[in-house]
Design a protein around this motif. Structure first.
Motif, PDB file in Angstrom:
ATOM      1  N   PHE A   1      57.211  47.904  20.204  1.00 33.89           N
ATOM      2  CA  PHE A   1      57.751  46.544  20.317  1.00 33.89           C
ATOM      3  C   PHE A   1      56.643  45.507  20.144  1.00 33.89           C
ATOM      4  CE2 PHE A   1      58.058  42.915  23.273  1.00 33.89           C
ATOM      5  CZ  PHE A   1      59.003  42.166  22.571  1.00 33.89           C
ATOM      6  N   LEU A   2      55.484  45.749  20.757  1.00 33.15           N
ATOM      7  CA  LEU A   2      54.375  44.804  20.631  1.00 33.15           C
ATOM      8  C   LEU A   2      53.909  44.696  19.182  1.00 33.15           C
ATOM      9  CD1 LEU A   2      52.285  45.720  23.815  1.00 33.15           C
ATOM     10  CD2 LEU A   2      53.802  43.752  23.498  1.00 33.15           C
TER      11      LEU A   2
ATOM     12  N   GLY B   1      45.603  39.951  22.587  1.00 28.44           N
ATOM     13  CA  GLY B   1      46.297  40.443  23.770  1.00 28.44           C
ATOM     14  C   GLY B   1      46.882  41.824  23.552  1.00 28.44           C
ATOM     15  N   ILE B   2      47.539  42.012  22.414  1.00 27.58           N
ATOM     16  CA  ILE B   2      48.146  43.309  22.105  1.00 27.58           C
ATOM     17  C   ILE B   2      47.071  44.372  21.909  1.00 27.58           C
ATOM     18  CG2 ILE B   2      49.485  44.558  20.357  1.00 27.58           C
ATOM     19  CD1 ILE B   2      51.147  42.017  19.979  1.00 27.58           C
ATOM     20  N   THR B   3      45.957  43.983  21.297  1.00 30.50           N
ATOM     21  CA  THR B   3      44.845  44.920  21.116  1.00 30.50           C
ATOM     22  C   THR B   3      44.338  45.423  22.455  1.00 30.50           C
ATOM     23  OG1 THR B   3      44.155  43.871  19.044  1.00 30.50           O
ATOM     24  CG2 THR B   3      42.502  45.194  20.208  1.00 30.50           C
ATOM     25  N   PHE B   4      44.208  44.513  23.425  1.00 29.73           N
ATOM     26  CA  PHE B   4      43.757  44.944  24.746  1.00 29.73           C
ATOM     27  C   PHE B   4      44.737  45.942  25.353  1.00 29.73           C
ATOM     28  CE2 PHE B   4      43.710  44.892  29.314  1.00 29.73           C
ATOM     29  CZ  PHE B   4      42.366  45.020  29.604  1.00 29.73           C
TER      30      PHE B   4
ATOM     31  N   PHE C   1      44.804  28.576  37.124  1.00 29.77           N
ATOM     32  CA  PHE C   1      44.156  29.284  38.240  1.00 29.77           C
ATOM     33  C   PHE C   1      45.195  29.734  39.263  1.00 29.77           C
ATOM     34  CE2 PHE C   1      41.000  28.871  41.992  1.00 29.77           C
ATOM     35  CZ  PHE C   1      40.642  30.204  41.875  1.00 29.77           C
ATOM     36  N   ALA C   2      46.167  28.874  39.548  1.00 29.36           N
ATOM     37  CA  ALA C   2      47.197  29.200  40.536  1.00 29.36           C
ATOM     38  C   ALA C   2      48.035  30.399  40.083  1.00 29.36           C
ATOM     39  CB  ALA C   2      48.093  27.993  40.776  1.00 29.36           C
ATOM     40  N   THR C   3      48.358  30.465  38.803  1.00 26.66           N
ATOM     41  CA  THR C   3      49.136  31.594  38.289  1.00 26.66           C
ATOM     42  C   THR C   3      48.354  32.894  38.423  1.00 26.66           C
ATOM     43  OG1 THR C   3      50.269  30.149  36.712  1.00 26.66           O
ATOM     44  CG2 THR C   3      50.330  32.501  36.261  1.00 26.66           C
ATOM     45  N   PHE C   4      47.067  32.843  38.118  1.00 24.00           N
ATOM     46  CA  PHE C   4      46.209  34.011  38.296  1.00 24.00           C
ATOM     47  C   PHE C   4      46.175  34.440  39.758  1.00 24.00           C
ATOM     48  CE2 PHE C   4      41.960  35.412  39.604  1.00 24.00           C
ATOM     49  CZ  PHE C   4      41.885  36.611  38.914  1.00 24.00           C
ATOM     50  N   LEU C   5      46.029  33.482  40.659  1.00 25.71           N
ATOM     51  CA  LEU C   5      45.940  33.799  42.089  1.00 25.71           C
ATOM     52  C   LEU C   5      47.251  34.375  42.620  1.00 25.71           C
ATOM     53  CD1 LEU C   5      43.976  30.683  43.417  1.00 25.71           C
ATOM     54  CD2 LEU C   5      43.128  33.030  43.218  1.00 25.71           C
ATOM     55  N   THR C   6      48.376  34.003  42.025  1.00 27.10           N
ATOM     56  CA  THR C   6      49.667  34.548  42.463  1.00 27.10           C
ATOM     57  C   THR C   6      49.698  36.059  42.287  1.00 27.10           C
ATOM     58  OG1 THR C   6      50.763  32.489  41.829  1.00 27.10           O
ATOM     59  CG2 THR C   6      52.163  34.421  42.148  1.00 27.10           C
ATOM     60  N   ILE C   7      49.199  36.536  41.150  1.00 26.34           N
ATOM     61  CA  ILE C   7      49.114  37.983  40.931  1.00 26.34           C
ATOM     62  C   ILE C   7      48.119  38.610  41.903  1.00 26.34           C
ATOM     63  CG2 ILE C   7      48.552  39.778  39.256  1.00 26.34           C
ATOM     64  CD1 ILE C   7      49.297  37.823  37.034  1.00 26.34           C
ATOM     65  N   SER C   8      46.959  37.980  42.038  1.00 24.93           N
ATOM     66  CA  SER C   8      45.900  38.527  42.883  1.00 24.93           C
ATOM     67  C   SER C   8      46.330  38.611  44.350  1.00 24.93           C
ATOM     68  CB  SER C   8      44.638  37.671  42.765  1.00 24.93           C
ATOM     69  OG  SER C   8      44.161  37.653  41.442  1.00 24.93           O
ATOM     70  N   PHE C   9      47.135  37.644  44.799  1.00 26.17           N
ATOM     71  CA  PHE C   9      47.623  37.657  46.177  1.00 26.17           C
ATOM     72  C   PHE C   9      48.328  38.971  46.495  1.00 26.17           C
ATOM     73  CE2 PHE C   9      51.454  37.043  48.807  1.00 26.17           C
ATOM     74  CZ  PHE C   9      50.856  36.783  50.034  1.00 26.17           C
ATOM     75  N   PHE C  10      49.185  39.414  45.597  1.00 26.25           N
ATOM     76  CA  PHE C  10      49.933  40.650  45.845  1.00 26.25           C
ATOM     77  C   PHE C  10      49.044  41.882  45.708  1.00 26.25           C
ATOM     78  CE2 PHE C  10      53.367  37.668  44.728  1.00 26.25           C
ATOM     79  CZ  PHE C  10      54.127  37.812  45.873  1.00 26.25           C
ATOM     80  N   PHE C  11      47.981  41.790  44.914  1.00 28.26           N
ATOM     81  CA  PHE C  11      47.024  42.894  44.843  1.00 28.26           C
ATOM     82  C   PHE C  11      46.372  43.103  46.208  1.00 28.26           C
ATOM     83  CE2 PHE C  11      45.784  43.620  40.156  1.00 28.26           C
ATOM     84  CZ  PHE C  11      47.103  43.515  39.762  1.00 28.26           C
ATOM     85  N   TYR C  12      45.929  42.004  46.822  1.00 29.31           N
ATOM     86  CA  TYR C  12      45.293  42.097  48.133  1.00 29.31           C
ATOM     87  C   TYR C  12      46.302  42.500  49.207  1.00 29.31           C
ATOM     88  CZ  TYR C  12      41.196  39.749  46.165  1.00 29.31           C
ATOM     89  OH  TYR C  12      40.089  39.429  45.416  1.00 29.31           O
ATOM     90  N   LEU C  13      47.515  41.994  49.110  1.00 28.87           N
ATOM     91  CA  LEU C  13      48.528  42.316  50.103  1.00 28.87           C
ATOM     92  C   LEU C  13      48.871  43.806  50.068  1.00 28.87           C
ATOM     93  CD1 LEU C  13      50.171  40.743  52.229  1.00 28.87           C
ATOM     94  CD2 LEU C  13      52.046  40.633  50.569  1.00 28.87           C
TER      95      LEU C  13
ATOM     96  N   HIS D   1      46.865  37.500  31.604  1.00 26.48           N
ATOM     97  CA  HIS D   1      48.256  37.960  31.471  1.00 26.48           C
ATOM     98  C   HIS D   1      48.297  39.294  30.733  1.00 26.48           C
ATOM     99  CE1 HIS D   1      51.634  38.077  28.431  1.00 26.48           C
ATOM    100  NE2 HIS D   1      52.288  38.267  29.551  1.00 26.48           N
ATOM    101  N   TRP D   2      47.524  39.398  29.644  1.00 24.22           N
ATOM    102  CA  TRP D   2      47.502  40.641  28.876  1.00 24.22           C
ATOM    103  C   TRP D   2      46.745  41.736  29.616  1.00 24.22           C
ATOM    104  CZ3 TRP D   2      50.875  41.074  25.196  1.00 24.22           C
ATOM    105  CH2 TRP D   2      51.327  39.931  24.524  1.00 24.22           C
ATOM    106  N   VAL D   3      45.723  41.366  30.362  1.00 23.92           N
ATOM    107  CA  VAL D   3      44.996  42.358  31.167  1.00 23.92           C
ATOM    108  C   VAL D   3      45.924  42.933  32.233  1.00 23.92           C
ATOM    109  CG1 VAL D   3      43.090  42.681  32.787  1.00 23.92           C
ATOM    110  CG2 VAL D   3      42.761  41.282  30.749  1.00 23.92           C
ATOM    111  N   PHE D   4      46.702  42.075  32.866  1.00 21.47           N
ATOM    112  CA  PHE D   4      47.653  42.538  33.872  1.00 21.47           C
ATOM    113  C   PHE D   4      48.709  43.441  33.237  1.00 21.47           C
ATOM    114  CE2 PHE D   4      51.737  41.556  36.149  1.00 21.47           C
ATOM    115  CZ  PHE D   4      51.481  42.370  37.246  1.00 21.47           C
ATOM    116  N   LEU D   5      49.241  43.026  32.083  1.00 14.56           N
ATOM    117  CA  LEU D   5      50.219  43.873  31.391  1.00 14.56           C
ATOM    118  C   LEU D   5      49.591  45.213  31.007  1.00 14.56           C
ATOM    119  CD1 LEU D   5      52.399  41.727  28.937  1.00 14.56           C
ATOM    120  CD2 LEU D   5      53.103  42.918  31.011  1.00 14.56           C
TER     121      LEU D   5
END
Length: 480
Positions: free
Chosen positions: A126-127, A157-160, A228-240, A453-457
């Motif tokens: 698909f990518l 992004g797709i390459t990563f 930055f806030a969007t990045f931290l939203t993901i990171s928050f759940f990583f720490y949680l 975003h692509w690193v997280f995916l």
């Protein structure tokens, strides 16, 4: 043993990377000299790593760990403009990673083996289709330059993602990937706190050199506080997730403190969408942790509250929709009205293009030059799903949503049968990160240039691929 080797490699690379960054900042001022210096420094680093047996030979996974780390530095280290294209550390390391991977695959002649070991072929196809469709869309795009820029970002992004799926094929690698994200987040949060308390912004921030009252917004290495806030939203759940699943008191205490700092920094950014992402993610998290007999009750209560809220606020939504076509006396609209107009414009462009989209990267061109509804001169959609739809059409949007839903469902199925605490922690982090990002992605002006975003995916897709392989192996063993 393998885990200790991976930790040793990542620690060594991290130490040399951060030391090199400090030297670069202290000694280099001119961009061209900076590029030369980093090139020489990179050669020295690789030599030292090999000599000290941190890398016993040029191993591709070590390059990928370095690539993951450089993602979090954004453009804060190196930023050279070449025409409409910018060169910075992440892109240089990505190119190096591709070269090393191709060299390894050609030398070993095992590229088909890499593909055969992938258990998420549908997602990768698909990518590739997304990339191909974007290239074809240049035929009807009004701005070829914007289209090419968009395809370069999409292609990187797709390459990563491909490199991540081919590289991180064991749980130990995924845990290290997960750990690198949390380690680098600490580095970024420290910069964010310095932004707020010392009113110091990096040159890469749009607030750099701005008025005093704006300098307190934390932006870290990002362009603005919403990114930055969007990045931290993901990171928050990583720490949680680490807090919940770790057995060590020190790790539990540290990770919960870091999670609190994440929320505090999100609050300082004034990103309502990211705060909403945290709250909705927490609700979903609590629902997942509920016993099965309580989940039905929670669904009933939640559905009732949602229905009542829709009835109560329906009139206000209609008023907001009607107000979006009215200019105020000073010619400016409230931000929520302007954002609604951005979506209305995007929907109109989709209708005019018969659902095919205006072409890769061209939604901002249309908003700037052919805006139907007033948007306060804002030319970015500020909504990731709308950005995908406007640029690439309804088909790609539905494909992305399907991929996203599939990943979450697969993670949840693995989570229900999982017994290992470390594995559960990774699955919870990925699931809640998907929820948090889906909500907070309406905050940044554009997601296409946010590489995390692509690193997280890449982490999520690699996790699904590895766990599907593990499941298949268990089923194969049972058949005997």
């Amino acid at each position: 043993m393998q885990s200790n080797l991976l930790v040793k490699q990542a620690t060594g690379v991290s130490a040399f990377l951060l030391a090199g960054l400090a030297i670069t900042y202290s000694l280099v001022e001119m961009p061209v000299i900076m590029m030369i210096f980093i090139g020489v420094w990179a050669v020295i680093v690789i030599t030292l790593l090999i000599k000290s047996n941190v890398i016993s030979k040029p191993q591709f996974p070590a390059v990928m760990y370095l690539l993951v780390m450089t993602t979090f530095l954004n453009q804060s280290v190196l930023n050279i403009h070449v025409g409409f294209f910018s060169i910075f550390l992440y892109r240089l390391v990505l190119i190096a990673a591709v070269i090393v991977f191709l060299f390894h695959a050609i030398k070993e002649r095992n590229l088909p083996q890499f593909w055969n070991q992938v258990n998420v072929k549908g997602i990768l196809l698909f990518l590739l289709f997304w990339m191909a469709y974007g290239s074809v869309s240049l035929l009807w795009a009004k701005s070829i330059i914007e289209g090419i820029k968009s395809l370069i970002l999409l292609g990187m992004g797709i390459t990563f993602v491909f490199l991540a799926v081919f590289t991180f094929r064991k749980m130990t690698s995924l845990f290290l990937f997960y750990g690198i994200w949390m380690f680098m987040t600490v580095f970024l949060m420290v910069i964010g706190l310095i932004n707020h308390f010392a009113h110091i912004q990096l040159p890469t921030s749009t607030l750099y050199g701005g008025p005093e009252y704006k300098l307190s917004y934390p932006t870290s290495v990002f362009f603005n506080q919403n990114d930055f806030a969007t990045f931290l939203t993901i990171s928050f759940f990583f720490y949680l997730a680490l807090t919940k699943n770790s057995k060590h008191v020190f790790l539990k205490t540290t990770s919960i403190l870091l999670a609190i700092i994440c929320v505090y920094l999100i609050y300082l950014t004034d990103s309502r969408a990211s705060l909403l992402g945290v709250m909705i993610g927490l609700l979903v998290y609590m629902f997942i942790l509920l016993p099965r007999f309580l989940k039905k009750m929670a669904v009933t209560i939640g559905s009732t509250v949602f229905l009542l809220s829709t009835i109560v606020f329906f009139g206000k939504l209609v008023d907001l929709f009607n107000a979006s076509t009215i200019n105020l006396s000073n010619g400016m609209l409230p931000s929520n009205v302007a954002r609604l107009n951005l979506l209305k414009n995007t929907l109109q462009y989709i209708l005019d293009s018969f659902g095919f989209g205006v072409g890769a990267g061209n939604i901002s061109f249309y908003l700037k030059n052919e805006s139907i509804y007033p948007t306060n001169n804002v030319v970015e959609v500020h909504n990731w799903l709308a950005e995908i739809m406007g640029n690439f059409g309804i088909g790609i949007l539905l494909g992305y949503i399907t991929m996203y839903a599939y990943l979450f469902i697969r993670l949840y199925k693995f989570y229900r049968v999982g017994r290992n605490r470390n594995q559960k922690g990774l699955l919870e982090a990925c699931m809640m990160g998907l929820i948090g990002f889906a909500v907070s992605s309406i905050s940044p002006s554009s997601i296409s240039n946010l590489f995390f975003h692509w690193v997280f995916l890449g982490l999520v897709i690699s996790t699904v691929s590895v766990l599907k392989d593990t499941k298949n192996q268990h089923q194969h063993e049972k058949s005997y």
